[in-house]
Design a protein around this motif. Structure first.
Motif, PDB file in Angstrom:
ATOM      1  N   ARG A  45       2.269   6.003  -8.656  1.00  0.00           N
ATOM      2  CA  ARG A  45       1.671   4.804  -9.272  1.00  0.00           C
ATOM      3  C   ARG A  45       2.647   4.065 -10.166  1.00  0.00           C
ATOM      4  O   ARG A  45       2.596   2.842 -10.267  1.00  0.00           O
ATOM      5  CB  ARG A  45       0.456   5.211 -10.103  1.00  0.00           C
ATOM      6  N   HIS A  46       3.550   4.813 -10.847  1.00  0.00           N
ATOM      7  CA  HIS A  46       4.388   4.218 -11.882  1.00  0.00           C
ATOM      8  C   HIS A  46       5.843   4.070 -11.406  1.00  0.00           C
ATOM      9  O   HIS A  46       6.502   5.077 -11.119  1.00  0.00           O
ATOM     10  CB  HIS A  46       4.349   5.081 -13.140  1.00  0.00           C
ATOM     11  N   LEU A  72       7.776   3.978  -2.848  1.00  0.00           N
ATOM     12  CA  LEU A  72       6.575   3.294  -2.370  1.00  0.00           C
ATOM     13  C   LEU A  72       5.532   3.369  -3.482  1.00  0.00           C
ATOM     14  O   LEU A  72       5.116   4.467  -3.870  1.00  0.00           O
ATOM     15  CB  LEU A  72       6.056   3.972  -1.111  1.00  0.00           C
ATOM     16  N   ILE A  73       5.135   2.254  -4.001  1.00  0.00           N
ATOM     17  CA  ILE A  73       4.110   2.233  -5.042  1.00  0.00           C
ATOM     18  C   ILE A  73       2.743   2.412  -4.388  1.00  0.00           C
ATOM     19  O   ILE A  73       2.355   1.634  -3.513  1.00  0.00           O
ATOM     20  CB  ILE A  73       4.155   0.922  -5.848  1.00  0.00           C
ATOM     21  N   LEU A  74       2.044   3.449  -4.804  1.00  0.00           N
ATOM     22  CA  LEU A  74       0.761   3.782  -4.200  1.00  0.00           C
ATOM     23  C   LEU A  74      -0.111   4.498  -5.220  1.00  0.00           C
ATOM     24  O   LEU A  74       0.274   5.517  -5.778  1.00  0.00           O
ATOM     25  CB  LEU A  74       0.975   4.686  -2.977  1.00  0.00           C
ATOM     26  N   SER A  81      -4.477  -0.819  -3.294  1.00  0.00           N
ATOM     27  CA  SER A  81      -3.136  -0.241  -3.308  1.00  0.00           C
ATOM     28  C   SER A  81      -2.908   0.611  -2.058  1.00  0.00           C
ATOM     29  O   SER A  81      -1.827   0.578  -1.458  1.00  0.00           O
ATOM     30  CB  SER A  81      -2.947   0.604  -4.572  1.00  0.00           C
ATOM     31  N   VAL A  82      -3.917   1.371  -1.660  1.00  0.00           N
ATOM     32  CA  VAL A  82      -3.809   2.195  -0.458  1.00  0.00           C
ATOM     33  C   VAL A  82      -3.564   1.316   0.767  1.00  0.00           C
ATOM     34  O   VAL A  82      -2.671   1.590   1.582  1.00  0.00           O
ATOM     35  CB  VAL A  82      -5.086   3.045  -0.256  1.00  0.00           C
ATOM     36  N   ARG A  83      -4.334   0.253   0.902  1.00  0.00           N
ATOM     37  CA  ARG A  83      -4.182  -0.637   2.060  1.00  0.00           C
ATOM     38  C   ARG A  83      -2.810  -1.300   2.079  1.00  0.00           C
ATOM     39  O   ARG A  83      -2.167  -1.410   3.133  1.00  0.00           O
ATOM     40  CB  ARG A  83      -5.294  -1.697   2.049  1.00  0.00           C
ATOM     41  N   SER A  84      -2.352  -1.745   0.906  1.00  0.00           N
ATOM     42  CA  SER A  84      -1.048  -2.409   0.827  1.00  0.00           C
ATOM     43  C   SER A  84       0.087  -1.460   1.186  1.00  0.00           C
ATOM     44  O   SER A  84       0.985  -1.806   1.968  1.00  0.00           O
ATOM     45  CB  SER A  84      -0.847  -2.964  -0.588  1.00  0.00           C
ATOM     46  N   ALA A  85       0.057  -0.258   0.619  1.00  0.00           N
ATOM     47  CA  ALA A  85       1.108   0.718   0.901  1.00  0.00           C
ATOM     48  C   ALA A  85       1.100   1.121   2.370  1.00  0.00           C
ATOM     49  O   ALA A  85       2.154   1.242   3.001  1.00  0.00           O
ATOM     50  CB  ALA A  85       0.929   1.940   0.009  1.00  0.00           C
ATOM     51  N   ALA A  86      -0.087   1.326   2.927  1.00  0.00           N
ATOM     52  CA  ALA A  86      -0.182   1.733   4.328  1.00  0.00           C
ATOM     53  C   ALA A  86       0.352   0.649   5.253  1.00  0.00           C
ATOM     54  O   ALA A  86       1.026   0.944   6.258  1.00  0.00           O
ATOM     55  CB  ALA A  86      -1.634   2.063   4.671  1.00  0.00           C
ATOM     56  N   ALA A  87       0.078  -0.602   4.940  1.00  0.00           N
ATOM     57  CA  ALA A  87       0.591  -1.703   5.760  1.00  0.00           C
ATOM     58  C   ALA A  87       2.111  -1.702   5.758  1.00  0.00           C
ATOM     59  O   ALA A  87       2.749  -1.935   6.787  1.00  0.00           O
ATOM     60  CB  ALA A  87       0.053  -3.032   5.248  1.00  0.00           C
TER      61      ALA A  87
END
Length: 323
Positions: A45-46, A72-74, A81-87
């Protein structure tokens, strides 16, 4: 095959994602994967803590490739955040494995909710990883990859049935943690059943770290810096406890050993410490009715329906057997 957790097989060319990479089990899993030649997407996260963890790996594995890790920020408690990182990960192509490790261990004394309105421990430990697994399923299928869900010994000690997984009533910190881990493990086993039924070339495995403590773990600047008092307290438990470095062993084996099969449960030899071995999960985590109920809860809460047909097609297009 003989497995030496201190000398892993060559993982050159493999790409793994580890959630919660900046400290604890996640950090040491990343370090072990990098030592074996893998490339690791380190997520947290950080940004500052993630940078410190990557710097620690560069210091401790000086012969690793310059691009051995990638940040990778997740935040698994935040579905956006999950959707953005997975994309971002899907855009890279196939993924050999994902270690679903991030989580809240020390739950808050009072019930808290996330930006999505979910109880924070259940959201972070279970819902976020369910959503991430679904979002990454086609990328895993393209590489005949594997997902590993991180469970806990606590599910055998106090196997709460998560009939109210969001704990709208009767919240306690311990119950929140245990229920979240029952859910995590049940979802991991249910995922394997559904993947097999749909002919998706992805395996789902559950593993636990035993009793792993920071005070018995090597001190690493920016990653693990226990106080003298914590060192003293944790070393009093030496007969039952181990380091987080060793606690990562079952997780890494579950992720990388080609002899590991979907639906298995892995943990330390004695239960609380030792080399990794196959284990027997708590009965409640293997209950089909509980698992089906939790899958429906996770699907409704996250809005993520796993793309099983698309993943099966992606795997078939690659023409590779399951991991």
């Amino acid at each position: 095959m003989t497995w030496d957790p201190r000398s892993l097989p060559d993982l050159a060319g493999r790409v793994y994602l580890v959630t919660g990479s900046n400290a604890g089990l996640g950090y040491f899993a990343c370090e072990q994967l990098v030592r074996a030649g893998a490339r690791v997407l380190m997520s947290a996260r950080h940004p500052n803590r993630l940078s410190a963890a990557r710097a620690a790996i560069r210091r401790r594995v000086p012969d690793a490739a310059a691009d051995a890790t990638e940040p990778l920020i997740l935040d698994t408690s935040n579905l956006a955040s999950v959707r953005s990182a997975a994309a971002s990960v899907r855009g890279r192509g196939g993924l050999d494995g994902v270690l679903l490790n991030a989580g809240v261990v020390h739950a808050p004394k009072e019930r808290e909710t996330t930006i999505d309105g979910h109880e924070v421990v259940f959201a972070t430990n279970a819902l976020g990883h369910y959503a991430l697994g679904g979002e990454l399923l086609t990328a895993l299928a393209e590489a005949s990859g594997r997902m590993v869900w991180v469970g806990s010994m606590s599910t055998s000690l106090t196997p709460y049935d998560p009939v109210d997984p969001q704990l709208a009533d009767g919240y306690s910190a311990w119950r929140a943690y245990v229920q979240s881990k029952v859910a995590t493990m049940a979802l991991g086993f249910e995922a394997d059943r559904r993947l097999r039924a749909a002919d998706v070339p992805v395996t789902s495995v559950v593993a636990h770290p035993g009793y792993s403590t920071g005070g018995r773990t090597p001190g690493i600047v920016g990653v693990n810096e226990p106080s003298r008092a914590k060192r003293f307290r944790d070393n009093l438990q030496a007969l039952a406890a181990q380091s987080k470095e060793h606690g990562a062993w079952p997780l890494v084996r579950a992720l990388t050993d080609p002899d590991v099969e979907g639906g298995e449960f892995w943990g330390p030899r004695t239960g609380s410490r030792g080399e990794p071995r196959r284990a027997t999960a708590a009965k409640i985590t293997r209950d089909l009715e509980v698992a089906s109920r939790l899958w429906e809860v996770a699907q409704a809460a996250t809005g993520v329906r796993w793309p099983l047909a698309a993943a099966a097609a992606a795997g078939a297009a690659k023409g590779r057997p399951a991991a």
